[in-house]
Design an enzyme around this catalytic site. Structure first.
Site, PDB file in Angstrom:
ATOM      1  N   HIS A 208       1.053  -1.176   0.077  1.00  0.00           N
ATOM      2  CA  HIS A 208      -0.089   0.025   0.011  1.00  0.00           C
ATOM      3  C   HIS A 208       0.878   1.154   0.006  1.00  0.00           C
ATOM      4  O   HIS A 208       1.830   1.270   0.351  1.00  0.00           O
ATOM      5  CB  HIS A 208      -1.196   0.005   1.227  1.00  0.00           C
ATOM      6  CG  HIS A 208      -2.044  -0.811   0.907  1.00  0.00           C
ATOM      7  ND1 HIS A 208      -3.419  -0.756   0.401  1.00  0.00           N
ATOM      8  CD2 HIS A 208      -2.235  -2.306   0.971  1.00  0.00           C
ATOM      9  CE1 HIS A 208      -4.094  -1.555   0.257  1.00  0.00           C
ATOM     10  NE2 HIS A 208      -3.302  -2.782   0.709  1.00  0.00           N
ATOM     11  N   CYS A 239      -7.876  -1.081   3.551  1.00  0.00           N
ATOM     12  CA  CYS A 239      -8.720  -2.003   4.565  1.00  0.00           C
ATOM     13  C   CYS A 239      -9.585  -1.113   5.470  1.00  0.00           C
ATOM     14  O   CYS A 239      -8.959  -0.546   6.403  1.00  0.00           O
ATOM     15  CB  CYS A 239      -7.620  -2.898   5.101  1.00  0.00           C
ATOM     16  SG  CYS A 239      -8.633  -4.117   6.203  1.00  0.00           S
ATOM     17  N   ASN A 248      -3.565   1.013  -2.639  1.00  0.00           N
ATOM     18  CA  ASN A 248      -2.450   0.098  -3.168  1.00  0.00           C
ATOM     19  C   ASN A 248      -1.447   0.805  -4.276  1.00  0.00           C
ATOM     20  O   ASN A 248      -1.699   1.971  -4.508  1.00  0.00           O
ATOM     21  CB  ASN A 248      -2.768  -1.113  -4.003  1.00  0.00           C
ATOM     22  CG  ASN A 248      -3.732  -2.014  -3.035  1.00  0.00           C
ATOM     23  OD1 ASN A 248      -4.759  -1.874  -2.624  1.00  0.00           O
ATOM     24  ND2 ASN A 248      -2.886  -3.133  -2.763  1.00  0.00           N
TER      25      ASN A 248
END
Ligand code: HMG
Ligand code: MG
Length: 298
Positions: A208, A239, A248
């Site tokens: 990420h 998340c 990401n």
């Protein structure tokens, strides 16, 4: 040591969308995935068979999996937390099942409502069930390089979970830098140890870009011979159960860097960018990707 061919695993339709509040129409997800299938990508994680209360954006997992076009040479994967998810994933003919857990106790608890020790038998059953169903399995370890609740995560703890997942029969473990905490020197130190224990092909890296270091971390891992990286188109992602997690590594930024290094990905960047514009327009906002910003500014 660097490999000349790298596989990028596109996680945009899953990791990318799971954190978006704006619910994308099922038909648009299907069209987006079909466009991704035309870019040269060989692996697309299309959705999650998790509880819809936990990830409402992906509550149409079954419909999406059933309606997308399937192309030969592309693996269509999905996240599966338990046997209930596996039943639906098998019925929807997912090619590869990704099980997931965290290296840190508190993130595992927040994300899947279980302790680490209680998670192993659940994932083992899913992996075995997937293999018996003629599918393959992949394992994710979240918070492998830092946890939003606990901070540093001991390398031995990551290895302990990685050993277990490989013993269960996953064909690869994707190490997740869930909150973008890693730096290149941390990746080098980690891989120095990890590659004494595992084959480079046992491992994938999932960065990420929270602190802008995803591509720098990829570069560090390339020097250790890692050949599989996860990325999400547009730099989408995050998340919901990891405070501070953002997108990401952007697939198009990664492809551009690899192209300029003469490392082959087999991906057509123009088609990728067009697919990026498609999802940007659906989400009605600018996405973090550098290449997409440069492309749309032309
Ligand atoms: P739970 O509440 O503990 O589940 O959730 P349970 O087993 O106690 O069951 C409770 C209810 O949920 C039951 O329904 C089950 O049937 C139902 P009821 O009887 O009460 O009506 N249920 C399900 N329904 C649909 N699909 C299922 C399912 N399972 C149970 N699969 C659970 C446990 C794991 C299901 C929940 O915590 C969950 O869905 N978590 C998902 C969280 C998530 O998706 N997080 C994001 C993905 S991980 C990530 O992003 C990191 C990664 O990208 C790598 C990185 O960056 O680090 C992979
Ligand atoms: Mg992720």
């Amino acid at each position: 040591m660097r490999k000349q061919k790298i596989q990028i695993k596109e996680v945009g339709p899953r990791d990318g969308l799971q954190n978006e509040d704006e619910i994308i129409e099922t038909a648009d997800k299907i069209e987006w995935i079909d466009r991704l299938s035309n870019t040269g990508l060989t692996y697309i994680e299309i959705t999650s068979f998790v509880h819809p209360k936990w990830i409402p954006q992906l509550s149409d997992a079954r419909e999406v999996a059933k309606a997308i076009k399937r192309y030969q040479g592309i693996t269509y994967a999905a996240l599966v937390p338990n046997m209930k998810g596996l039943d639906t994933a098998l019925e929807a003919n997912i090619d590869e099942v990704s099980v997931f857990m965290s290296a840190s106790e508190s993130h595992n608890q927040a994300n899947i409502n279980k302790s680490i020790i209680d998670t192993f038998p659940i994932l083992e059953e899913v992996v075995q069930g997937a293999i018996q169903g003629g599918k393959t399995a992949r394992g994710y370890i979240s918070t492998a390089f830092g946890c939003p609740y606990e901070g540093e995560v001991p390398v031995e703890q990551v290895f302990r979970i990685c050993d277990k997942l490989l013993e269960m029969g996953v064909r690869e473990v994707s190490l997740g830098d869930t909150i973008g905490a890693a730096s290149p020197n941390q990746i080098e130190d980690f891989l120095e140890l990890a590659l004494k224990r595992y084959k480079s092909t046992d491992l994938a890296l999932h960065f990420h870009d929270t602190r802008g270091m995803a591509l720098a971390n990829v570069l560090a891992a390339l020097d250790y011979g890692i050949e599989t990286f996860d990325a999400a188109l547009g730099g989408l992602g995050g998340c919901p159960y990891a405070p501070g997690a953002s997108g990401n590594a952007a697939t198009e930024d990664l492809v551009q860097m690899l192209n300029q290094m003469n490392i082959n990905t087999g991906i057509d960047i123009q088609k990728l960018l067009q697919a990026g514009v498609f999802m940007r327009d659906k989400l009605q906002k600018n996405l973090p990707s550098h290449m997409l910003a440069a492309y749309t500014a032309q």
